[in-house]
Design an enzyme around this catalytic site. Structure first.
Site, PDB file in Angstrom:
ATOM      1  N   CYS A 274       0.799  -1.227   0.000  1.00  7.12           N
ATOM      2  CA  CYS A 274       0.000   0.000   0.000  1.00  7.12           C
ATOM      3  C   CYS A 274       0.832   1.278   0.000  1.00  7.12           C
ATOM      4  O   CYS A 274       0.791   2.038  -0.954  1.00  7.12           O
ATOM      5  CB  CYS A 274      -0.920   0.008   1.222  1.00  7.12           C
ATOM      6  SG  CYS A 274      -2.194  -1.252   1.139  1.00  7.12           S
TER       7      CYS A 274
HETATM    8  N1  LIG Z   1      -2.801  -6.213   2.137  1.00  6.04           N
HETATM    9  C1  LIG Z   1      -3.127  -5.073   2.724  1.00  6.04           C
HETATM   10  O1  LIG Z   1      -2.659  -4.761   3.791  1.00  6.04           O
HETATM   11  C2  LIG Z   1      -4.109  -4.123   2.082  1.00  6.04           C
HETATM   12  C3  LIG Z   1      -4.675  -3.129   2.890  1.00  6.04           C
HETATM   13  C4  LIG Z   1      -5.582  -2.259   2.333  1.00  6.04           C
HETATM   14  C5  LIG Z   1      -5.904  -2.360   0.982  1.00  6.04           C
HETATM   15  N2  LIG Z   1      -5.327  -3.311   0.213  1.00  6.04           N
HETATM   16  C6  LIG Z   1      -5.729  -3.373  -1.199  1.00  6.04           C
HETATM   17  O2  LIG Z   1      -6.632  -4.454  -1.356  1.00  6.04           O
HETATM   18  C7  LIG Z   1      -6.454  -5.060  -2.634  1.00  6.04           C
HETATM   19  C8  LIG Z   1      -6.156  -6.535  -2.460  1.00  6.04           C
HETATM   20  O3  LIG Z   1      -4.936  -6.661  -1.743  1.00  6.04           O
HETATM   21  P1  LIG Z   1      -4.491  -8.008  -1.037  1.00  6.04           P
HETATM   22  O4  LIG Z   1      -3.345  -7.636  -0.138  1.00  6.04           O
HETATM   23  O5  LIG Z   1      -5.682  -8.707  -0.454  1.00  6.04           O
HETATM   24  O6  LIG Z   1      -3.945  -8.815  -2.305  1.00  6.04           O
HETATM   25  P2  LIG Z   1      -3.643 -10.390  -2.383  1.00  6.04           P
HETATM   26  O7  LIG Z   1      -2.681 -10.559  -3.486  1.00  6.04           O
HETATM   27  O8  LIG Z   1      -3.336 -10.929  -1.026  1.00  6.04           O
HETATM   28  O9  LIG Z   1      -5.050 -11.008  -2.798  1.00  6.04           O
HETATM   29  C9  LIG Z   1      -5.639 -10.784  -4.039  1.00  6.04           C
HETATM   30  C10 LIG Z   1      -6.300 -12.079  -4.488  1.00  6.04           C
HETATM   31  O10 LIG Z   1      -6.979 -11.812  -5.720  1.00  6.04           O
HETATM   32  C11 LIG Z   1      -6.833 -12.951  -6.555  1.00  6.04           C
HETATM   33  N3  LIG Z   1      -7.080 -12.548  -7.937  1.00  6.04           N
HETATM   34  C12 LIG Z   1      -6.221 -11.948  -8.795  1.00  6.04           C
HETATM   35  N4  LIG Z   1      -6.857 -11.711  -9.953  1.00  6.04           N
HETATM   36  C13 LIG Z   1      -8.110 -12.167  -9.824  1.00  6.04           C
HETATM   37  C14 LIG Z   1      -9.233 -12.195 -10.688  1.00  6.04           C
HETATM   38  N5  LIG Z   1      -9.179 -11.699 -11.914  1.00  6.04           N
HETATM   39  N6  LIG Z   1     -10.357 -12.761 -10.225  1.00  6.04           N
HETATM   40  C15 LIG Z   1     -10.424 -13.275  -8.978  1.00  6.04           C
HETATM   41  N7  LIG Z   1      -9.396 -13.258  -8.114  1.00  6.04           N
HETATM   42  C16 LIG Z   1      -8.254 -12.708  -8.533  1.00  6.04           C
HETATM   43  C17 LIG Z   1      -5.423 -13.427  -6.278  1.00  6.04           C
HETATM   44  O11 LIG Z   1      -5.257 -14.760  -6.652  1.00  6.04           O
HETATM   45  C18 LIG Z   1      -5.315 -13.212  -4.761  1.00  6.04           C
HETATM   46  O12 LIG Z   1      -5.702 -14.335  -4.031  1.00  6.04           O
HETATM   47  C19 LIG Z   1      -5.326  -4.272  -3.314  1.00  6.04           C
HETATM   48  O13 LIG Z   1      -5.892  -3.261  -4.099  1.00  6.04           O
HETATM   49  C20 LIG Z   1      -4.599  -3.653  -2.151  1.00  6.04           C
HETATM   50  O14 LIG Z   1      -3.932  -2.453  -2.525  1.00  6.04           O
HETATM   51  C21 LIG Z   1      -4.453  -4.221   0.741  1.00  6.04           C
END
Ligand SMILES: NC(=O)c1ccc[n+]([C@@H]2O[C@H](COP(=O)([O-])OP(=O)(O)OC[C@H]3O[C@@H](n4cnc5c(N)ncnc54)[C@H](O)[C@@H]3O)[C@@H](O)[C@H]2O)c1
Length: 433
Positions: A274
């Site tokens: 992030c």
């Molecule tokens: N990790 C954090 O601390 C955090 C905090 C706030 C916001 N975010 C935001 O949340 C969002 C997700 O982050 P995350 O950390 O959970 O990512 P992550 O990589 O842990 O999880 C994302 C998931 O989406 C899946 N995926 C990818 N493409 C896909 C598709 N086309 N259809 C279905 N599933 C699909 C992946 O396989 C993965 O399991 C991002 O935009 C991130 O910036 C993350």
């Protein structure tokens, strides 16, 4: 009964069938909260291994214990699939897919686009879709809305579309998905009301805002605020270093002011999915409006210099001990991007290790959360902490609570502490950031 009333009733009675697309650090904890609230939840992920693990009740996300997930799966409250045909049965969908930056620091919208294309194939009236992935202001309105309106359905009447920033802080014991206030903004007032009604079933505090763009901007303001303040304090650390002043003592004393000051701490560089990334979503978008995001660019530059500064510190500390960095053995403590978590995405430790190797050092590392790391085509495996005793210098990059710091100091020849993990300890062996 119209779609609005029908969906509202399903949500308020918790009979709605909830979908979560993307079962990662954000999506899996959300799926669990929705199931706890009583919704039947279907998770959709492109990675079959994740869907299979969920269906076995096994968690791969640190903030979701298997002991919490398993009973929900066994009770039929959560299931997972890779098949978007499940969308046809869903009343709500939260999209939590990755939004990385390309090498050029342009937003990579491909995950949002491909998940929305799949959802659009099975789209139907009476559905609420909420994007939670961090993105630039305008994404929900400009990119997603046209994809769902294609079939002739009308937003705010036939279906409902919102943005709600995910503000989860992995590893934070006090604030998790359930009790972090949830901001939500819809394309129309009816969308906002529907999104807010949905989250109110499962989360403690809901904050409705006037539009999807406001909700998108809320997330970027929060992360830009952090990134810039960390950049400022890193610059102060560089200044203090040059002047021989202990920056940690300065910050602690400054923080005694009961108003108008919030402490931020210097470190080896930004990490995670992030803080190093999200502000560049904003600068990319504002460039299109003819505004240069100068604070963001400057803080990005200073934060990006920190791994180099750490490596220079190691080199200087070794030089003072009459040892060249080339040929030395360096032990890195902690490679996750922050304490007590297992995430190495964008971690400055990876840059530090590569820079040390480029300067001819042999590098080992310890991290109880990260058994191995992939670096430029090779894999490095974690060693026990006592490998530090074999090194010419130990570098504390991530201050995990599980490390035994007194023993580390005793057995290390030299310690470069980038996190003030050895706060209050006086020793000739310690070199602080
Ligand atoms: N990790 C954090 O601390 C955090 C905090 C706030 C916001 N975010 C935001 O949340 C969002 C997700 O982050 P995350 O950390 O959970 O990512 P992550 O990589 O842990 O999880 C994302 C998931 O989406 C899946 N995926 C990818 N493409 C896909 C598709 N086309 N259809 C279905 N599933 C699909 C992946 O396989 C993965 O399991 C991002 O935009 C991130 O910036 C993350």
């Amino acid at each position: 009964m119209d779609h609005l009333e029908n969906l509202r009733r399903k949500i308020e009675s918790r009979h709605a069938h909830a979908g979560v697309v993307g079962l990662g650090y954000v999506g899996l904890p959300l799926a669990v909260e929705l199931a706890h609230a009583g919704f039947r939840v279907t998770g959709i992920d492109v990675q079959a291994s994740k869907a299979e693990a969920v269906n076995r009740g096994e968690s791969y996300v640190q903030d979701v214990p298997t002991s919490v997930l398993k009973p929900l799966v066994e009770a039929g409250k959560i299931r997972a699939t890779t098949d978007f045909a499940a969308v046809a049965q869903l009343d709500t969908i939260n999209i939590c897919v990755p939004t990385p930056l390309r090498k050029t620091k342009d937003p990579d919208m491909s995950y949002i686009l491909s998940s929305c294309q799949e959802i659009a194939k099975h789209f139907h009236a009476g559905i609420l879709v909420i994007l939670e992935s961090t993105t630039y202001p305008g994404t929900t309105d400009e990119l997603m809305l046209p994809m769902f309106e294609q079939g002739g359905l009308k937003v705010g009447e036939d279906f409902f579309l919102c943005f709600s920033p995910e503000r989860v802080d992995p590893g934070n014991p006090q604030f998790q998905t359930k009790n972090i206030p949830k901001v939500v903004g819809g394309i129309t007032p009816a969308c906002t009301q529907m999104g807010a009604a949905f989250y109110r079933q499962a989360l403690e505090t809901v904050v409705p805002v006037g539009s999807t763009s406001v909700a998108e901007m809320v997330k970027l303001l929060g992360n830009t605020f952090r990134m810039i303040n960390i950049g400022l304090v890193n610059e102060i650390a560089l200044m203090c270093d040059r002047m021989g002043i202990n920056v940690w003592e300065v910050i602690d004393a400054a923080a005694t002011k009961p108003f108008g000051f919030m402490p931020f701490y210097p470190g080896p560089g930004l990490g995670g999915h992030c803080i190093p990334i999200d502000p560049f979503y904003l600068s990319w978008k504002t460039k299109q409006a003819g505004i240069e995001a100068r604070f963001i660019e400057l803080a990005g530059y200073i934060n990006g210099q920190m791994p180099h500064f750490v490596v220079d510190k190691v080199q200087n500390a070794l030089n003072d001990a009459a040892k060249p960095l080339k040929g030395s053995r360096i032990h890195v403590m902690g490679v996750a991007y922050k304490r007590n978590i297992d995430d190495v995405r964008e971690s400055p430790a990876l840059d530090i290790i590569l820079l040390l190797q480029q300067r001819g050092a042999t590098v080992t590392y310890s991290d109880p959360y990260v058994p191995a790391i992939k670096l430029d085509g090779f894999t490095l495996s974690a060693c026990p902490q006592d490998a530090a005793a074999l090194a010419d210098c130990t570098v504390i990059v991530t201050d995990h609570g599980a490390f035994d710091y007194p023993s580390l100091l005793e057995h290390s020849q030299l310690v470069v502490d980038t996190r003030n993990a050895l706060r209050g300890v006086t020793s000739q062996k310690i070199v602080r950031l």
